[in-house]
Design a protein around this motif. Sequence first.
Motif, PDB file in Angstrom:
ATOM      1  N   UNK A 162       0.643  -1.333  -0.010  1.00 27.35           N
ATOM      2  CA  UNK A 162       0.210  -0.062  -0.062  1.00 27.35           C
ATOM      3  C   UNK A 162       0.930   1.406  -0.160  1.00 27.35           C
ATOM      4  N   UNK A 163       0.124   2.383  -0.152  1.00 32.24           N
ATOM      5  CA  UNK A 163       0.860   3.685  -0.273  1.00 32.24           C
ATOM      6  C   UNK A 163       1.636   4.114   1.131  1.00 32.24           C
ATOM      7  N   UNK A 164       1.100   3.775   2.262  1.00 26.83           N
ATOM      8  CA  UNK A 164       1.668   4.062   3.480  1.00 26.83           C
ATOM      9  C   UNK A 164       1.702   2.712   4.337  1.00 26.83           C
ATOM     10  N   UNK A 165       2.832   2.576   4.976  1.00 28.36           N
ATOM     11  CA  UNK A 165       2.943   1.366   5.603  1.00 28.36           C
ATOM     12  C   UNK A 165       3.424   1.533   7.191  1.00 28.36           C
ATOM     13  N   UNK A 166       2.750   0.943   8.064  1.00 28.43           N
ATOM     14  CA  UNK A 166       3.155   1.061   9.520  1.00 28.43           C
ATOM     15  C   UNK A 166       4.157  -0.010   9.730  1.00 28.43           C
ATOM     16  N   UNK A 167       5.493   0.250   9.896  1.00 35.97           N
ATOM     17  CA  UNK A 167       6.443  -1.001  10.030  1.00 35.97           C
ATOM     18  C   UNK A 167       6.120  -1.846  11.343  1.00 35.97           C
ATOM     19  N   UNK A 168       6.571  -3.113  11.137  1.00 38.95           N
ATOM     20  CA  UNK A 168       6.263  -3.950  12.410  1.00 38.95           C
ATOM     21  C   UNK A 168       7.417  -3.657  13.364  1.00 38.95           C
ATOM     22  N   UNK A 169       8.656  -2.967  13.112  1.00 39.90           N
ATOM     23  CA  UNK A 169       9.529  -2.583  14.262  1.00 39.90           C
ATOM     24  C   UNK A 169      10.017  -1.120  13.888  1.00 39.90           C
ATOM     25  N   UNK A 204      -2.228   5.052  13.229  1.00 38.42           N
ATOM     26  CA  UNK A 204      -2.045   6.631  12.882  1.00 38.42           C
ATOM     27  C   UNK A 204      -0.749   6.956  13.602  1.00 38.42           C
ATOM     28  N   UNK A 205      -0.098   8.081  13.079  1.00 36.33           N
ATOM     29  CA  UNK A 205       0.993   8.664  13.754  1.00 36.33           C
ATOM     30  C   UNK A 205       0.750   9.527  14.918  1.00 36.33           C
ATOM     31  N   UNK A 206      -0.276   8.807  15.834  1.00 32.27           N
ATOM     32  CA  UNK A 206      -0.826   9.507  16.799  1.00 32.27           C
ATOM     33  C   UNK A 206       0.285  10.049  18.045  1.00 32.27           C
ATOM     34  N   UNK A 207       0.094  11.132  18.667  1.00 24.61           N
ATOM     35  CA  UNK A 207       1.203  11.453  19.752  1.00 24.61           C
ATOM     36  C   UNK A 207       0.278  11.319  21.227  1.00 24.61           C
ATOM     37  N   UNK A 208       0.801  10.392  21.897  1.00 25.87           N
ATOM     38  CA  UNK A 208       0.243  10.320  23.307  1.00 25.87           C
ATOM     39  C   UNK A 208       0.225  11.652  24.053  1.00 25.87           C
ATOM     40  N   UNK A 209      -0.689  12.075  24.801  1.00 23.99           N
ATOM     41  CA  UNK A 209      -0.596  13.308  25.381  1.00 23.99           C
ATOM     42  C   UNK A 209      -0.774  13.175  27.247  1.00 23.99           C
ATOM     43  N   UNK A 210       0.030  13.824  27.700  1.00 22.51           N
ATOM     44  CA  UNK A 210      -0.080  13.989  29.016  1.00 22.51           C
ATOM     45  C   UNK A 210      -1.432  14.430  29.678  1.00 22.51           C
ATOM     46  N   UNK A 211      -1.822  15.603  29.192  1.00 20.69           N
ATOM     47  CA  UNK A 211      -2.974  16.120  29.459  1.00 20.69           C
ATOM     48  C   UNK A 211      -4.597  15.164  29.453  1.00 20.69           C
ATOM     49  N   UNK A 212      -4.452  14.534  28.396  1.00 19.28           N
ATOM     50  CA  UNK A 212      -5.443  13.346  28.239  1.00 19.28           C
ATOM     51  C   UNK A 212      -5.399  12.379  28.816  1.00 19.28           C
ATOM     52  N   UNK A 213      -4.095  12.039  29.681  1.00 14.11           N
ATOM     53  CA  UNK A 213      -3.528  11.027  30.475  1.00 14.11           C
ATOM     54  C   UNK A 213      -4.167  11.730  31.826  1.00 14.11           C
ATOM     55  N   UNK A 236       7.494   4.837  19.311  1.00 12.81           N
ATOM     56  CA  UNK A 236       6.874   3.944  19.544  1.00 12.81           C
ATOM     57  C   UNK A 236       6.656   2.981  18.324  1.00 12.81           C
ATOM     58  N   UNK A 237       6.189   3.588  17.406  1.00 14.56           N
ATOM     59  CA  UNK A 237       6.059   3.181  15.840  1.00 14.56           C
ATOM     60  C   UNK A 237       6.388   3.939  14.791  1.00 14.56           C
ATOM     61  N   UNK A 238       6.569   3.472  13.673  1.00 12.46           N
ATOM     62  CA  UNK A 238       6.820   4.270  12.469  1.00 12.46           C
ATOM     63  C   UNK A 238       6.214   3.926  11.364  1.00 12.46           C
ATOM     64  N   UNK A 239       6.008   4.841  10.367  1.00 12.91           N
ATOM     65  CA  UNK A 239       4.944   4.902   8.947  1.00 12.91           C
ATOM     66  C   UNK A 239       5.986   5.171   8.078  1.00 12.91           C
ATOM     67  N   UNK A 240       6.114   4.636   6.761  1.00 14.07           N
ATOM     68  CA  UNK A 240       6.887   5.016   5.906  1.00 14.07           C
ATOM     69  C   UNK A 240       5.944   5.104   4.675  1.00 14.07           C
ATOM     70  N   UNK A 241       6.365   5.914   3.419  1.00  9.25           N
ATOM     71  CA  UNK A 241       5.623   6.038   2.170  1.00  9.25           C
ATOM     72  C   UNK A 241       6.194   4.978   1.146  1.00  9.25           C
ATOM     73  N   UNK A 242       5.548   4.375   0.547  1.00 14.76           N
ATOM     74  CA  UNK A 242       5.818   3.550  -0.343  1.00 14.76           C
ATOM     75  C   UNK A 242       6.492   4.304  -1.582  1.00 14.76           C
TER      76      UNK A 242
END
Length: 502
Positions: free
Chosen positions: A84-91, A396-405, A326-332
């Motif tokens: 696919x166009x965008x791939x979440x890598x396994x590591x 998705x490339x989400x960023x965990x947030x301290x205020x929401x925690x 934590x995770x990474x995404x690449x573009x094909x």
Amino acid sequence: MKITRILSVLLATMLLLCGVASAETPTVSVLAMNSWYSTVDLSDAELLNDIAANAGVTVEWHLNDPTTYADSVSPMLASGQDLPDIVQLPDLDLNMDYLSTGMFEPLDEHFDIMPNYTKFLDANPDIKATLTAVNGHIYYVPQTVVTNNYQPVMMYNMPWIEKLGIEPPTTLDAFVEMLRAFRDQDMNGNGDTTDEIPMSVEAANLPYMFGPAFGLDLVSGFYADDEGKVHYAAAEPEAYRNYLTFLNGLYEEGLLEVEFASLNRDQIVERFANDLTGVTFDFSWQMSTLYSAQYPNYDGETGIIVGAAPLSGDHEGFYVGRNAVNMIFGVNSKAKDLETAIKFLDYAMGEEAQDLYVWGKEGLTYEIVDGERQFLPRTTEDVDWFQGLGINAPNMPSQQSTPATDVLLAKWHVQNDREFEEPYIRAPFPVVYSTEEESAVISMYQVDLQTYVDERAIAFICGYASIEDEFDSYIETLKSMQVDELIAVKQAQYDRFAAAKQ
Ligand SMILES: [Ca+2]
């Protein structure tokens, strides 16, 4: 006749317009993890649909089970076909196995159309340095976790501390005095002075708990000193010896229990439920939601098992944080419409999208009370619904947030984090890409070395091996296991990381 003709022309025009409109909404295909909740499917998640609509694309999801994600995705990456166009890598691709094949587009060559991502990298130089490959290019967009809040910390049984009339200890000496009192007195008031277990800590947490007082980051294993020189903590001839001697002393005095090496969290919970133990060390999260919650008199207003500052010894105490990526995404690099895929990923990194991942939408997931956001009751009562929206999206490339925690935890716990945890967090050894030569050295020596270190640590602490007689030969063995070669590799990586931060 005329009216019919006008109508048919109108109809044809409408159809044409609709056709044109849908042809103008490009599709981006994304291979990623599905929700960690097995009952939740993220392929039609409301918040993620909003993000796609805002970005002007339709997302075609290829979502796989997160528990077997590496197994299902690695063969696809190995073949490199039909990705696919965008791939979440396994590591994190730390050996550059994937990026070196050219299957992922170097994103830094497209930074002119990535305003959100470049702004993020400028604000986060450590993450930028972690993601900078040996050749200087940046191939991936990260998903990140909080690093300086709610990490593993000291936790004390506050009713016991108050009964002794002391403050939570901040030095090793005061800590040992307190443990002796816990051991010898009837802290839980049941008339029996022998049922108290002074301290209950999983063996894996002992290095977190006591290493820093000796100046050692045994959690990362490797650490850089103030001059930028890299050390292997368990090969430090004085500091590590002192660390082992201290733990052996606790063991000899019955302050570290005989069974410490096999103790698990369930057993620790059980002890708090019966008010049998005075100290633990664990992820901060557990102090209110798990450990304090074991006490029938816990009211949510005042903590019972409560976090405190790290212990200091010869060195000022600190807590070891964690790396953000934590995770990474690449573009094909073979994506049909590279620009659209890159722009979508950039939009997904922007503030508007991040706000949706973290909070959702006002009226749907949160309300504003006294100027501050609070999640609505349904967000905790109906977990499948909440997760199904795409909150904290794992795909998705989400960023965990301290205020929401913070808003999920008791107020005393949030204050405790700000006062006793956050100020003491020190970054761990950075995550850095390895060259082929470096990864060969690491894979040849590191696992055996760590296994030997762990086995010897237990032997020295329990006294099966004498620190006095055998510590020097332990250090010699580490050298014969090529610890210096590993340190040289980590030094080169640390130097690259430091340079990439500039
Ligand atoms: Ca007792």
